[in-house]
Design a protein around this motif. Structure first.
Motif, PDB file in Angstrom:
ATOM      1  N   ALA A 255       0.831  -1.201   0.000  1.00 62.05           N
ATOM      2  CA  ALA A 255       0.000   0.000   0.000  1.00 62.05           C
ATOM      3  C   ALA A 255       0.866   1.252   0.000  1.00 62.05           C
ATOM      4  O   ALA A 255       2.086   1.194   0.212  1.00 62.05           O
ATOM      5  N   ALA A 256       0.245   2.392  -0.216  1.00 60.00           N
ATOM      6  CA  ALA A 256       0.907   3.683  -0.043  1.00 60.00           C
ATOM      7  C   ALA A 256       0.542   4.240   1.315  1.00 60.00           C
ATOM      8  O   ALA A 256      -0.528   3.954   1.865  1.00 60.00           O
ATOM      9  N   ALA A 257       1.444   5.031   1.876  1.00 61.81           N
ATOM     10  CA  ALA A 257       1.189   5.739   3.131  1.00 61.81           C
ATOM     11  C   ALA A 257       1.436   7.218   2.898  1.00 61.81           C
ATOM     12  O   ALA A 257       2.476   7.597   2.354  1.00 61.81           O
ATOM     13  N   GLN A 258       0.476   8.047   3.274  1.00 64.81           N
ATOM     14  CA  GLN A 258       0.596   9.496   3.142  1.00 64.81           C
ATOM     15  C   GLN A 258       0.565  10.107   4.541  1.00 64.81           C
ATOM     16  O   GLN A 258      -0.329   9.823   5.323  1.00 64.81           O
ATOM     17  N   GLY A 259       1.571  10.952   4.839  1.00 64.51           N
ATOM     18  CA  GLY A 259       1.716  11.487   6.179  1.00 64.51           C
ATOM     19  C   GLY A 259       2.669  10.637   6.981  1.00 64.51           C
ATOM     20  O   GLY A 259       3.406   9.813   6.423  1.00 64.51           O
ATOM     21  N   PRO A 260       2.675  10.850   8.298  1.00 68.08           N
ATOM     22  CA  PRO A 260       1.741  11.679   9.067  1.00 68.08           C
ATOM     23  C   PRO A 260       2.021  13.171   8.938  1.00 68.08           C
ATOM     24  O   PRO A 260       3.160  13.578   8.731  1.00 68.08           O
ATOM     25  N   VAL A 261       0.944  13.945   9.063  1.00 71.93           N
ATOM     26  CA  VAL A 261       1.062  15.395   9.121  1.00 71.93           C
ATOM     27  C   VAL A 261       0.374  15.868  10.399  1.00 71.93           C
ATOM     28  O   VAL A 261      -0.574  15.227  10.875  1.00 71.93           O
ATOM     29  N   PRO A 262       0.826  16.978  10.985  1.00 74.60           N
ATOM     30  CA  PRO A 262       0.187  17.476  12.209  1.00 74.60           C
ATOM     31  C   PRO A 262      -1.298  17.766  11.990  1.00 74.60           C
ATOM     32  O   PRO A 262      -1.704  18.245  10.923  1.00 74.60           O
ATOM     33  N   LEU A 267      -6.129  19.847   9.233  1.00 74.19           N
ATOM     34  CA  LEU A 267      -7.459  20.457   9.288  1.00 74.19           C
ATOM     35  C   LEU A 267      -7.486  21.798   8.572  1.00 74.19           C
ATOM     36  O   LEU A 267      -8.502  22.157   7.962  1.00 74.19           O
ATOM     37  N   ALA A 268      -6.385  22.535   8.644  1.00 76.96           N
ATOM     38  CA  ALA A 268      -6.332  23.798   7.909  1.00 76.96           C
ATOM     39  C   ALA A 268      -6.428  23.551   6.410  1.00 76.96           C
ATOM     40  O   ALA A 268      -7.127  24.274   5.685  1.00 76.96           O
ATOM     41  N   ARG A 269      -5.742  22.531   5.917  1.00 78.07           N
ATOM     42  CA  ARG A 269      -5.802  22.207   4.492  1.00 78.07           C
ATOM     43  C   ARG A 269      -7.189  21.747   4.075  1.00 78.07           C
ATOM     44  O   ARG A 269      -7.596  21.934   2.921  1.00 78.07           O
ATOM     45  N   LEU A 270      -7.939  21.154   5.003  1.00 78.40           N
ATOM     46  CA  LEU A 270      -9.302  20.717   4.697  1.00 78.40           C
ATOM     47  C   LEU A 270     -10.317  21.848   4.822  1.00 78.40           C
ATOM     48  O   LEU A 270     -11.501  21.652   4.514  1.00 78.40           O
ATOM     49  N   GLY A 271      -9.877  23.003   5.286  1.00 82.64           N
ATOM     50  CA  GLY A 271     -10.773  24.149   5.370  1.00 82.64           C
ATOM     51  C   GLY A 271     -11.580  24.246   6.633  1.00 82.64           C
ATOM     52  O   GLY A 271     -12.586  24.972   6.670  1.00 82.64           O
ATOM     53  N   CYS A 314      -3.440   3.799   1.735  1.00 79.98           N
ATOM     54  CA  CYS A 314      -4.336   3.741   0.581  1.00 79.98           C
ATOM     55  C   CYS A 314      -3.757   2.871  -0.529  1.00 79.98           C
ATOM     56  O   CYS A 314      -2.592   2.465  -0.494  1.00 79.98           O
ATOM     57  N   HIS A 315      -4.596   2.613  -1.522  1.00 84.06           N
ATOM     58  CA  HIS A 315      -4.155   1.929  -2.735  1.00 84.06           C
ATOM     59  C   HIS A 315      -3.064   2.764  -3.399  1.00 84.06           C
ATOM     60  O   HIS A 315      -3.168   3.998  -3.464  1.00 84.06           O
ATOM     61  N   PRO A 316      -2.013   2.126  -3.905  1.00 83.03           N
ATOM     62  CA  PRO A 316      -0.887   2.912  -4.427  1.00 83.03           C
ATOM     63  C   PRO A 316      -1.214   3.737  -5.663  1.00 83.03           C
ATOM     64  O   PRO A 316      -0.467   4.662  -5.997  1.00 83.03           O
ATOM     65  N   ALA A 317      -2.311   3.443  -6.352  1.00 84.91           N
ATOM     66  CA  ALA A 317      -2.663   4.219  -7.538  1.00 84.91           C
ATOM     67  C   ALA A 317      -3.368   5.524  -7.221  1.00 84.91           C
ATOM     68  O   ALA A 317      -3.536   6.373  -8.107  1.00 84.91           O
ATOM     69  N   LEU A 318      -3.782   5.717  -5.970  1.00 84.57           N
ATOM     70  CA  LEU A 318      -4.497   6.946  -5.629  1.00 84.57           C
ATOM     71  C   LEU A 318      -3.535   8.136  -5.611  1.00 84.57           C
ATOM     72  O   LEU A 318      -2.371   8.002  -5.217  1.00 84.57           O
ATOM     73  N   PRO A 319      -4.018   9.316  -5.956  1.00 82.44           N
ATOM     74  CA  PRO A 319      -3.187  10.516  -5.898  1.00 82.44           C
ATOM     75  C   PRO A 319      -3.044  10.988  -4.449  1.00 82.44           C
ATOM     76  O   PRO A 319      -3.571  10.357  -3.521  1.00 82.44           O
ATOM     77  N   SER A 320      -2.341  12.096  -4.263  1.00 84.79           N
ATOM     78  CA  SER A 320      -2.280  12.697  -2.926  1.00 84.79           C
ATOM     79  C   SER A 320      -3.697  13.023  -2.468  1.00 84.79           C
ATOM     80  O   SER A 320      -4.455  13.687  -3.179  1.00 84.79           O
ATOM     81  N   LEU A 321      -4.033  12.546  -1.277  1.00 86.36           N
ATOM     82  CA  LEU A 321      -5.388  12.736  -0.767  1.00 86.36           C
ATOM     83  C   LEU A 321      -5.513  14.085  -0.081  1.00 86.36           C
ATOM     84  O   LEU A 321      -4.502  14.699   0.299  1.00 86.36           O
ATOM     85  N   PRO A 322      -6.727  14.588   0.096  1.00 89.54           N
ATOM     86  CA  PRO A 322      -6.911  15.900   0.728  1.00 89.54           C
ATOM     87  C   PRO A 322      -6.204  15.977   2.088  1.00 89.54           C
ATOM     88  O   PRO A 322      -6.266  15.037   2.885  1.00 89.54           O
ATOM     89  N   GLY A 323      -5.535  17.097   2.296  1.00 88.08           N
ATOM     90  CA  GLY A 323      -4.820  17.310   3.552  1.00 88.08           C
ATOM     91  C   GLY A 323      -3.389  16.831   3.558  1.00 88.08           C
ATOM     92  O   GLY A 323      -2.632  17.175   4.465  1.00 88.08           O
ATOM     93  N   PHE A 324      -3.004  16.040   2.563  1.00 91.33           N
ATOM     94  CA  PHE A 324      -1.648  15.467   2.531  1.00 91.33           C
ATOM     95  C   PHE A 324      -0.800  16.012   1.397  1.00 91.33           C
ATOM     96  O   PHE A 324       0.390  15.726   1.347  1.00 91.33           O
ATOM     97  N   ALA A 325      -1.383  16.769   0.484  1.00 89.92           N
ATOM     98  CA  ALA A 325      -0.615  17.283  -0.662  1.00 89.92           C
ATOM     99  C   ALA A 325       0.430  18.283  -0.180  1.00 89.92           C
ATOM    100  O   ALA A 325       0.127  19.108   0.696  1.00 89.92           O
TER     101      ALA A 325
END
Length: 325
Positions: A255-262, A267-271, A314-325
């Protein structure tokens, strides 16, 4: 005498079966409705990135009172009704008392005792403050070897042990190394499932971004810190999450792993701040002030914004997910 992880599992099972944990601590969904709303929209965007499968499993591990998911579903229905129609709601909860609370807020949900029991298919899983309550083992360097902590008569005892299984942080003499075997097994199993069946899992919890040695076991009783080994079943026992180890194990499964991010940055990136400001403008002054105070508690570094982290598997084919870009 019992090993620390067995003690912790027994104590937390008794605690969640008999007590109201929200009398001792407050989780992010109870602080602000916007927390669940933005996670619901995170799930909606992730679903679209998956190709909008229908049906899709939307699951929450450790749903508490059902607050997060109720807020998430409200936001999903308003913003992405096609996702609301496609999702099948599943909850992972072992406490009969909490299941009853969740049933009142989340009609139509299906309950499971374990994440492994979720049905097959594309999956979006959310776990907020779920991993920290899973039982840990503690090891200490003792000369050229290792010892493991056990519990006897309300105090720690040590027994000789093999070195803890990697991945784990480096440790010097007398330093504690914590291993959460259920979380590690979950990361590996989820990684394999997400590769085979598609989807993503989002965990929001507390702990350092990199693996670190140290004793993080803590207890809350009646809203205040308490000795972790005293009166098992009357306090909530938790420990820091080793995000780096979980990411490593999920990647090893493909799998892919994105983050961790604070959490504050996530939450700021998610609005979330903008969402709360919009809500506050519709409220009387006292209610508006409470909403804004909740946002500061969730996002500011000295509160929950830095210690808490977000990690996506996540599945490795997914792009950067919200909050992790």
């Amino acid at each position: 005498m019992e090993r620390l992880d067995a003690f912790m599992a027994r104590a937390n099972a008794a605690y969640y079966a008999a007590r109201d944990p929200f009398a001792d601590f407050t989780t992010a969904p109870e602080i602000s409705q916007a927390f669940g709303e933005v996670l619901g929209l995170w799930a909606a965007v992730t679903w679209q990135a998956m190709g909008s499968p229908d049906p899709v499993i939307l699951a929450e591990a450790g749903p508490g009172r059902g607050t997060l998911m109720a807020d998430a579903l409200r936001a999903i229905a308003r913003a992405v009704p096609a996702f609301r129609a496609a999702l099948r709601l599943h909850l992972v909860e072992t406490s009969p008392r909490l299941r009853a609370l969740q049933a009142g807020r989340l009609p139509g949900a299906v309950w499971h005792d374990r994440i492994a029991d979720l049905p097959a298919g594309p999956l979006i899983l959310i776990g907020n403050e779920f991993l920290d309550a899973l039982p840990i083992r503690q090891f200490l360097r003792r000369g050229a070897g290792w010892a493991e902590r056990w519990v006897a008569d309300g105090a720690f005892a040590e027994r000789p042990a093999d070195a803890p299984e990697p991945p784990c942080p480096p440790a010097t003499e007398d330093e504690v190394v914590e291993i959460c075997e259920p979380a590690r097994a979950l990361a590996a199993a989820l990684g394999a499932r997400l590769v085979a069946q598609g989807g993503a899992a989002l965990f929001v919890d507390y702990g350092p971004a990199a693996s670190m040695a140290g004793d993080s076991l803590q207890a809350l009783r009646d809203g205040a810190p308490a000795p972790p080994l005293a009166d098992p079943g009357t306090a909530d026992l938790t420990a820091h999450v080793d995000f780096a180890a979980l990411a490593t194990l999920a990647r090893a499964a493909g799998a892919a792993a994105q983050g961790p991010v604070p959490q504050g940055l996530f939450l700021a990136r998610l609005g979330l701040p903008q969402r709360v400001e919009a809500l506050a403008r519709t409220q009387p002054p006292a209610a508006a002030a409470a909403l804004l105070a909740g946002t500061r508690r969730l996002t500011e570094p000295h509160a929950m914004g830095r210690l808490f982290k977000a990690l996506a598997l996540c599945h490795p084919a997914l792009p950067s997910l919200p909050g992790f870009a």
